[in-house]
Design a protein around this motif. Structure first.
Motif, mmCIF file in Angstrom:
data_model
loop_
_atom_site.group_PDB
_atom_site.id
_atom_site.type_symbol
_atom_site.label_atom_id
_atom_site.label_comp_id
_atom_site.label_asym_id
_atom_site.label_seq_id
_atom_site.Cartn_x
_atom_site.Cartn_y
_atom_site.Cartn_z
ATOM 1 N N UNK A 1 0.822 -1.214 0.000
ATOM 2 C CA UNK A 1 0.000 0.000 0.000
ATOM 3 C C UNK A 1 0.857 1.266 0.000
ATOM 4 N N UNK A 2 2.095 1.143 0.397
ATOM 5 C CA UNK A 2 2.990 2.302 0.367
ATOM 6 C C UNK A 2 3.670 2.395 -0.991
ATOM 7 N N UNK A 3 4.265 1.277 -1.420
ATOM 8 C CA UNK A 3 5.022 1.287 -2.678
ATOM 9 C C UNK A 3 4.128 1.555 -3.875
ATOM 10 N N UNK A 4 2.965 0.934 -3.937
ATOM 11 C CA UNK A 4 2.118 1.036 -5.118
ATOM 12 C C UNK A 4 1.102 2.174 -5.056
ATOM 13 N N UNK A 5 0.721 2.607 -3.882
ATOM 14 C CA UNK A 5 -0.460 3.467 -3.780
ATOM 15 C C UNK A 5 -0.208 4.872 -3.245
ATOM 16 N N UNK A 6 0.987 5.152 -2.746
ATOM 17 C CA UNK A 6 1.207 6.468 -2.138
ATOM 18 C C UNK A 6 0.983 7.610 -3.117
ATOM 19 N N UNK A 7 1.320 7.395 -4.409
ATOM 20 C CA UNK A 7 1.098 8.473 -5.377
ATOM 21 C C UNK A 7 -0.391 8.704 -5.600
ATOM 22 N N UNK A 8 -1.205 7.637 -5.503
ATOM 23 C CA UNK A 8 -2.655 7.823 -5.595
ATOM 24 C C UNK A 8 -3.171 8.612 -4.394
ATOM 25 N N UNK A 9 -2.720 8.243 -3.206
ATOM 26 C CA UNK A 9 -3.174 8.937 -2.000
ATOM 27 C C UNK A 9 -2.721 10.402 -2.015
ATOM 28 N N UNK A 10 -1.536 10.646 -2.540
ATOM 29 C CA UNK A 10 -1.045 12.018 -2.641
ATOM 30 C C UNK A 10 -1.946 12.846 -3.554
ATOM 31 N N UNK A 11 -2.366 12.250 -4.677
ATOM 32 C CA UNK A 11 -3.273 12.949 -5.591
ATOM 33 C C UNK A 11 -4.599 13.284 -4.910
ATOM 34 N N UNK A 12 -5.172 12.307 -4.218
ATOM 35 C CA UNK A 12 -6.468 12.543 -3.578
ATOM 36 C C UNK A 12 -6.340 13.606 -2.495
ATOM 37 N N UNK A 13 -5.284 13.544 -1.696
ATOM 38 C CA UNK A 13 -5.071 14.581 -0.680
ATOM 39 C C UNK A 13 -5.018 15.961 -1.325
ATOM 40 N N UNK A 14 -4.338 16.034 -2.476
ATOM 41 C CA UNK A 14 -4.193 17.316 -3.182
ATOM 42 C C UNK A 14 -5.520 17.753 -3.787
ATOM 43 N N UNK A 15 -6.220 16.807 -4.438
ATOM 44 C CA UNK A 15 -7.510 17.148 -5.036
ATOM 45 C C UNK A 15 -8.494 17.662 -3.985
ATOM 46 N N UNK B 1 2.217 8.964 2.544
ATOM 47 C CA UNK B 1 2.725 7.705 3.085
ATOM 48 C C UNK B 1 1.850 7.186 4.218
ATOM 49 N N UNK B 2 1.303 8.106 5.005
ATOM 50 C CA UNK B 2 0.556 7.709 6.199
ATOM 51 C C UNK B 2 -0.664 6.869 5.860
ATOM 52 N N UNK B 3 -1.320 7.151 4.737
ATOM 53 C CA UNK B 3 -2.511 6.372 4.380
ATOM 54 C C UNK B 3 -2.134 4.913 4.145
ATOM 55 N N UNK B 4 -1.078 4.687 3.365
ATOM 56 C CA UNK B 4 -0.651 3.319 3.108
ATOM 57 C C UNK B 4 -0.145 2.619 4.353
ATOM 58 N N UNK B 5 0.614 3.328 5.175
ATOM 59 C CA UNK B 5 1.118 2.734 6.416
ATOM 60 C C UNK B 5 -0.029 2.371 7.355
ATOM 61 N N UNK B 6 -1.006 3.266 7.455
ATOM 62 C CA UNK B 6 -2.159 2.993 8.315
ATOM 63 C C UNK B 6 -2.987 1.838 7.763
ATOM 64 N N UNK B 7 -3.112 1.759 6.441
ATOM 65 C CA UNK B 7 -3.848 0.647 5.836
ATOM 66 C C UNK B 7 -3.167 -0.677 6.145
ATOM 67 N N UNK B 8 -1.847 -0.721 6.026
ATOM 68 C CA UNK B 8 -1.122 -1.955 6.337
ATOM 69 C C UNK B 8 -1.327 -2.369 7.790
ATOM 70 N N UNK B 9 -1.306 -1.405 8.688
ATOM 71 C CA UNK B 9 -1.529 -1.732 10.098
ATOM 72 C C UNK B 9 -2.960 -2.204 10.322
ATOM 73 N N UNK B 10 -3.901 -1.603 9.603
ATOM 74 C CA UNK B 10 -5.292 -2.041 9.719
ATOM 75 C C UNK B 10 -5.460 -3.466 9.203
ATOM 76 N N UNK B 11 -4.745 -3.817 8.116
ATOM 77 C CA UNK B 11 -4.781 -5.197 7.626
ATOM 78 C C UNK B 11 -4.373 -6.161 8.740
ATOM 79 N N UNK B 12 -3.348 -5.766 9.498
ATOM 80 C CA UNK B 12 -2.786 -6.641 10.529
ATOM 81 C C UNK B 12 -3.673 -6.717 11.773
#
Length: 260
Positions: free
Chosen positions: A1-15, A234-245
């Motif tokens: 979720x960090x490696x593949x998705x952080x650029x998506x989360x960055x876009x949404x935060x910006x939008x 980065x925080x969105x992906x990191x938090x998602x990974x922790x939520x998975x766990x």
């Protein structure tokens, strides 16, 4: 979720011009890995593609030696970094999730539902905004279909975004106002140079490399992003990974103490 998705989360935060506050997610390994590969009849017995006869006609195998860029970037560098780029994706050590769903709550009340499929036959994204005046829909087809990796001929383009993918599709922007017919909004499409972002970013940082042409203009050329913006992506992906766990919602402030 960090490696593949952080650029998506960055876009949404910006939008949204907003900051993520809480994340809940579910992820699973459903396509790759040994168990799924055997279940789907896709697994072949080899550890890595290089030098493996059983990988010769495997459409999921990556032939590093057949491509000059891949050979120099990965195969020839293995003695220095130990990274094997061409492992069997249906082997036991493959454990990362390949199907992920995430729900994000933002500081000002917006919510985002996000789904990533890491084994999709096409590459691109669809994003929809529902608001008080209607709905805005964007669909981008970066690649309509993916040929087998054994046939990769241009790592500089197909794998790294420098040029458009061989089977690049289009982009469609649709505005659906309340009580009115939908409107197709004209949209310029650029698949090369990471969607046209590279020259704009370089202009913003260093000025135009070719002084005979004018610099790119527009909001994307203004270097307004800060280290906080990067951390929030980065925080969105990191938090998602922790939520998975953990199976529970995770506040971004738990990972970034400076965020409420």
């Amino acid at each position: 979720m960090v490696h593949k998705s952080s650029h998506h989360f960055d876009l949404v935060n910006w939008w949204l011009a907003d900051e993520p506050r809480e994340v809940f997610g579910y992820g699973r390994l459903g396509f790759y890995g040994r168990e799924a590969g055997e279940r789907h009849g896709l697994r072949r017995e080899y550890d890595r593609a290089h030098g493996a006869d059983r990988a010769a006609d495997d459409p999921f195998a990556l032939d590093l030696a057949a491509n000059d860029t891949l050979r120099a970037l990965y195969l020839d560098a293995e003695r220095d970094d130990g990274y094997l780029r061409d492992r069997n994706v249906f082997d036991g050590p493959i454990t990362i999730e390949d199907d992920m769903s995430v729900l994000v709550r933002y500081a000002r009340g917006a919510t985002m539902t996000y789904h990533l499929t890491a084994y999709s036959p096409w590459e691109g994204y669809r994003v929809m905004f529902n608001g008080s005046a209607g709905r805005l829909e964007l669909e981008v087809e970066e690649s309509r279909w993916q040929p087998p990796l054994t046939r990769v001929t241009s790592a500089a383009g197909a794998l790294h975004g420098d040029t458009a993918a061989e089977h690049a599709g289009g982009a469609r922007l649709t505005l659906r106002p309340l009580w009115q017919p939908p409107v197709e909004v004209p949209l310029a499409v650029a698949h090369e140079a990471h969607g046209g972002g590279d020259p704009r970013m370089l202009d913003a940082l260093f000025g135009p490399a070719d002084l005979t042409r004018p610099a790119h203009t527009g909001a994307a050329t203004h270097p307004t992003a800060t280290e906080r913006d990067g951390a929030l992506a980065l925080a969105v992906g990191l938090a998602a990974n922790r939520s998975f766990e953990t199976g529970r919602p995770v506040r971004t402030g738990e990972l970034l103490p400076g965020i409420r």
